[in-house]
Design a protein around this motif. Sequence first.
Motif, PDB file in Angstrom:
ATOM      1  N   VAL A 274       0.690  -6.097   4.744  1.00 45.82           N
ATOM      2  CA  VAL A 274      -0.067  -4.965   4.200  1.00 45.82           C
ATOM      3  C   VAL A 274       0.810  -4.234   3.185  1.00 45.82           C
ATOM      4  O   VAL A 274       0.383  -3.918   2.068  1.00 45.82           O
ATOM      5  N   GLU A 275       2.063  -4.012   3.573  1.00 40.12           N
ATOM      6  CA  GLU A 275       2.978  -3.262   2.700  1.00 40.12           C
ATOM      7  C   GLU A 275       3.551  -4.139   1.582  1.00 40.12           C
ATOM      8  O   GLU A 275       3.562  -3.752   0.417  1.00 40.12           O
ATOM      9  N   ALA A 276       4.009  -5.327   1.967  1.00 41.17           N
ATOM     10  CA  ALA A 276       4.702  -6.180   0.993  1.00 41.17           C
ATOM     11  C   ALA A 276       3.778  -6.611  -0.138  1.00 41.17           C
ATOM     12  O   ALA A 276       4.147  -6.579  -1.314  1.00 41.17           O
ATOM     13  N   ALA A 278       1.099  -5.276  -1.308  1.00 41.11           N
ATOM     14  CA  ALA A 278       0.696  -4.200  -2.224  1.00 41.11           C
ATOM     15  C   ALA A 278       1.758  -4.034  -3.322  1.00 41.11           C
ATOM     16  O   ALA A 278       1.455  -3.590  -4.426  1.00 41.11           O
TER      17      ALA A 278
ATOM     18  N   ARG B  48      12.244  -2.914   2.041  1.00 35.30           N
ATOM     19  CA  ARG B  48      12.346  -3.907   0.973  1.00 35.30           C
ATOM     20  C   ARG B  48      12.975  -3.291  -0.252  1.00 35.30           C
ATOM     21  O   ARG B  48      12.987  -2.066  -0.395  1.00 35.30           O
ATOM     22  N   ILE B  61      -0.848   3.580   5.189  1.00 41.37           N
ATOM     23  CA  ILE B  61       0.582   3.465   5.532  1.00 41.37           C
ATOM     24  C   ILE B  61       1.427   4.355   4.628  1.00 41.37           C
ATOM     25  O   ILE B  61       2.529   3.994   4.242  1.00 41.37           O
ATOM     26  N   CYS B  65       1.985   2.120  -0.386  1.00 38.48           N
ATOM     27  CA  CYS B  65       0.672   1.641  -0.829  1.00 38.48           C
ATOM     28  C   CYS B  65       0.224   0.484   0.059  1.00 38.48           C
ATOM     29  O   CYS B  65       1.038  -0.336   0.473  1.00 38.48           O
TER      30      CYS B  65
END
Lengths: 335, 77
Positions: A274-276, A278, B48, B61, B65
């Motif tokens: 979900v995060e990566a 985006a 990251r 979240i 994003c």
Amino acid sequence: MDLPGARGALSAAVISTLTSAGGTPAAAVEVAGHAIRRSPDVLLDDDVQLALFVLDELFYRGFSDVADEWEWDPGLLAVRAVLEEAFESALRERVVVPGGIRAERGAIADALFAMTAPGPGPSVARHVAKRATLEQLREFLIHRSVYQLKEADPHTWAIPRLEGRAKAALVEIQADEYGGGAPDRMHAELFARTMRGAGLDSRYGAYVEQVPAVTLAAVNVMSLFGLHRRWRGAVAGHLAAFEMTSSMPNRLYGDGFRRHGFGADTTWYFDEHVEADAVHEQIAGRELAGGLAEQEPELAPDILFGAASGLLLDDLVACHVLPAWKSGRTSLRVP
Amino acid sequence: MTGRSDDDVTSRRDRTRPTIVTCPDGPILVRGDVQIVDDMGSIVPRRRTTVALCRCGASTIKPYCDGTHKAIGFSAP
């Protein structure tokens, strides 16, 4: 992984060649041509897609008890060329590529975002989130495992074929896919963890035997693009479309597993994506695909073709899986 | 072969300097050595090298994003 069982005369010829002592039989190319001519739809043909999958796999991890030398065997490469030509023709017939897109960074990114815009139609993600049974969740992981256990690998082949901005963008994305240097954070390893959490075998290739042609085709198209330098534009487009259709579906996949009581260790893979993705969709759309289109404007149609091909195969997988699940059948191969 | 010039040192420093990119109708990409903290001053975990910060306000979240801007048709001011 072990060699899978044959699904017809062509895959039988390929598999028996790999286990034989001699070279590729001269007749193998004719067997391939025959299989293509009599196939009503090579995208959904178990024999053709399995044969192509096996030939491509020689370039990834290979098979136990198969000599590494087969990778570049001229006879097998000739067979693969016949199958790839038919695969490409089938894609060209079916894929819709938007026209009139300028080979300019913003225009290419906008076109890719438009092609991948979330739609209201039936989706595997929504079914997984709201309705899928535990057995269907496991089937979902089994389909995905054929690619996800080598996640990122097919696109990585494009790195040495790019330069400058597009190359830096692809490396930035792939470094994150491979866990930023931490093996336990590699996306393929996170997926293996999810499989184990769901009580599945997470060994590479463990479920190839069970997946239908369309699932193999969705992986084979990535190998087709990744293994050929001339398809570097399609790799960029495919990856961009893949990333652009990932964040929100992964949230829904995670919801489906949480609905069945699975914990954070099992849903980590989905939460991570979900995060990566985006992040990745922005880099892939603007810097990789858009950047490449400005460096090599003649590749713009290939970029869009790569995206459209990936989206088509995603749709075909959904068209196979959803009706099966809705009528209470398995979406996997029944021996 | 030449020795290291001042220009080399400057360009190396430029390369490690944080950058912030506002994506058209999308998130804010942050690269480089930046600590993200909430309004209480607590550090937000950063997992990251490049992160995307929510700009539409609808992410599930936040501060990161999750692509929701596309579903709500966010148009950046």
